[in-house]
Design an enzyme around this catalytic site. Structure first.
Site, PDB file in Angstrom:
ATOM      1  N   GLU A  35      30.671  29.929  -2.945  1.00 18.76           N
ATOM      2  CA  GLU A  35      31.829  30.727  -2.522  1.00 18.76           C
ATOM      3  C   GLU A  35      31.619  31.312  -1.122  1.00 18.76           C
ATOM      4  O   GLU A  35      31.812  32.509  -0.911  1.00 18.76           O
ATOM      5  CB  GLU A  35      32.145  31.837  -3.544  1.00 18.76           C
ATOM      6  CG  GLU A  35      32.974  31.339  -4.708  1.00 18.76           C
ATOM      7  CD  GLU A  35      33.737  32.446  -5.407  1.00 18.76           C
ATOM      8  OE1 GLU A  35      34.954  32.573  -5.143  1.00 18.76           O
ATOM      9  OE2 GLU A  35      33.131  33.176  -6.210  1.00 18.76           O
ATOM     10  N   TYR A 106      29.235  24.900  -7.212  1.00 18.78           N
ATOM     11  CA  TYR A 106      30.196  25.935  -7.595  1.00 18.78           C
ATOM     12  C   TYR A 106      31.170  25.302  -8.582  1.00 18.78           C
ATOM     13  O   TYR A 106      32.176  24.711  -8.214  1.00 18.78           O
ATOM     14  CB  TYR A 106      30.922  26.501  -6.382  1.00 18.78           C
ATOM     15  CG  TYR A 106      31.941  27.554  -6.738  1.00 18.78           C
ATOM     16  CD1 TYR A 106      31.640  28.552  -7.659  1.00 18.78           C
ATOM     17  CD2 TYR A 106      33.218  27.550  -6.180  1.00 18.78           C
ATOM     18  CE1 TYR A 106      32.569  29.501  -8.013  1.00 18.78           C
ATOM     19  CE2 TYR A 106      34.154  28.507  -6.520  1.00 18.78           C
ATOM     20  CZ  TYR A 106      33.830  29.474  -7.431  1.00 18.78           C
ATOM     21  OH  TYR A 106      34.753  30.425  -7.783  1.00 18.78           O
ATOM     22  N   ASP A 147      26.534  28.522  -9.272  1.00 24.43           N
ATOM     23  CA  ASP A 147      27.414  29.258 -10.178  1.00 24.43           C
ATOM     24  C   ASP A 147      28.079  28.230 -11.070  1.00 24.43           C
ATOM     25  O   ASP A 147      29.007  27.543 -10.658  1.00 24.43           O
ATOM     26  CB  ASP A 147      28.439  30.049  -9.361  1.00 24.43           C
ATOM     27  CG  ASP A 147      29.459  30.765 -10.234  1.00 24.43           C
ATOM     28  OD1 ASP A 147      29.376  30.652 -11.484  1.00 24.43           O
ATOM     29  OD2 ASP A 147      30.355  31.426  -9.674  1.00 24.43           O
ATOM     30  N   ASN A 149      29.679  28.878 -13.874  1.00 25.22           N
ATOM     31  CA  ASN A 149      30.814  29.411 -14.611  1.00 25.22           C
ATOM     32  C   ASN A 149      30.748  29.031 -16.091  1.00 25.22           C
ATOM     33  O   ASN A 149      31.765  28.729 -16.726  1.00 25.22           O
ATOM     34  CB  ASN A 149      32.135  28.953 -13.983  1.00 25.22           C
ATOM     35  CG  ASN A 149      32.642  29.927 -12.932  1.00 25.22           C
ATOM     36  OD1 ASN A 149      32.643  31.139 -13.150  1.00 25.22           O
ATOM     37  ND2 ASN A 149      33.069  29.413 -11.786  1.00 25.22           N
ATOM     38  N   ASP A 248      29.818  40.140  -6.363  1.00 21.67           N
ATOM     39  CA  ASP A 248      29.774  40.423  -7.792  1.00 21.67           C
ATOM     40  C   ASP A 248      28.688  39.615  -8.511  1.00 21.67           C
ATOM     41  O   ASP A 248      28.417  39.839  -9.682  1.00 21.67           O
ATOM     42  CB  ASP A 248      31.142  40.229  -8.456  1.00 21.67           C
ATOM     43  CG  ASP A 248      31.889  39.005  -7.969  1.00 21.67           C
ATOM     44  OD1 ASP A 248      31.307  38.179  -7.227  1.00 21.67           O
ATOM     45  OD2 ASP A 248      33.087  38.863  -8.317  1.00 21.67           O
TER      46      ASP A 248
END
Length: 260
Positions: A35, A106, A147, A149, A248
């Site tokens: 990101e 990502y 990441d 997810n 975050d």
């Protein structure tokens, strides 16, 4: 001993001072960023190169974007996950550093479930499985970090009940993640900390989630057998999440023995 980190920075330019501070303090050898949220030309390359890193990026305007930072030359770069030439989302960057193949990943979020976004997530994960299988055939050290997810198990979130039905915790997502592990990849953190609770890498900005430690573990370093044989440590570094204007997410860092 080399260290390799993964970190979703949630906009490299918005978090640049935090990123530079962490790089200067932690001094990782290889960093996989997600990101970055900028096109290649807008990436703050010079500031990072000044710290001794080479840089490879695969960016797009305002969304997504991945990068690899390395103290060694970055060779044989692959931009984009193979298998779907029409996919223009900047979510995958692969290269060789110091004799090791690495990829910054990502993975799509997939929400809301029941839409084309969830279908895209699962299709993307199948493409990733196919690419990983191809890369594993060489037997060379491989690290797929990023990441994902995906919350792999209930232990990886503060409140499993609250995540029921979410794309990050759906059985289909977790099954696709296990399919990667079944290829022979090793989750570096869980390999060394199989039962550790409250081991999170993401905390929402809302409702004091970080202060209450209401987090989830979705940032993973998956290692091939040749890389896992060299694994000596893996930790989640919460310090960057404590900083003002923090991402975050927070870095996950693995330490490997030197090449034999």
């Amino acid at each position: 001993m080399p260290t390799i980190a993964t970190w979703n920075v949630n906009s490299i330019n918005a978090r640049l001072s935090n990123v530079l501070e962490w790089l200067g303090a932690a001094k990782p050898d290889v960093v996989l960023l997600q990101e970055i949220k900028c096109q290649d030309a807008a990436f703050p390359r010079e500031a990072i190169e000044d710290l001794g890193y080479q840089v490879a990026t695969y960016g797009q305007k305002s969304y997504n974007g991945v990068a690899i930072l390395s103290r060694w030359p970055i060779l044989d770069v692959v931009r984009g996950l193979p298998g779907e030439p029409g996919d223009e989302q900047a979510r995958y960057l692969e290269a060789t550093v110091d004799g090791m193949r690495v990829a910054s990943i990502y993975l799509p979020n997939g929400n809301p479930v029941g839409t084309e976004k969830f279908a895209y997530k699962l299709a993307w994960m199948e493409r990733l499985r196919a690419r990983a299988a191809d890369l594993l055939e060489s037997g060379a050290p491989l690290v797929l970090g990023g990441d994902y997810n995906v919350i792999p198990e209930p232990i990886d979130c503060h409140d499993p009940k609250a995540w029921e039905g979410d794309a990050l915790f759906r059985p289909e997502s977790r099954r696709a993640f296990r399919a990667l592990l079944h290829l022979g990849l090793v989750d570096a953190f869980r390999a060394l900390h199989p039962h550790e609770e409250h081991a999170y890498s993401f905390w929402d900005y809302q409702k004091g989630a970080f202060q209450l430690d209401h987090g989830i573990r979705i940032d993973h370093l998956l290692l091939s057998p040749a890389a896992a044989d060299r694994l000596v440590a893996c930790a989640i570094d919460k310090e960057p999440r404590r900083r003002p204007k923090a991402s975050d997410h927070t870095p996950v860092v693995a330490t490997l023995e030197d090449r034999p």
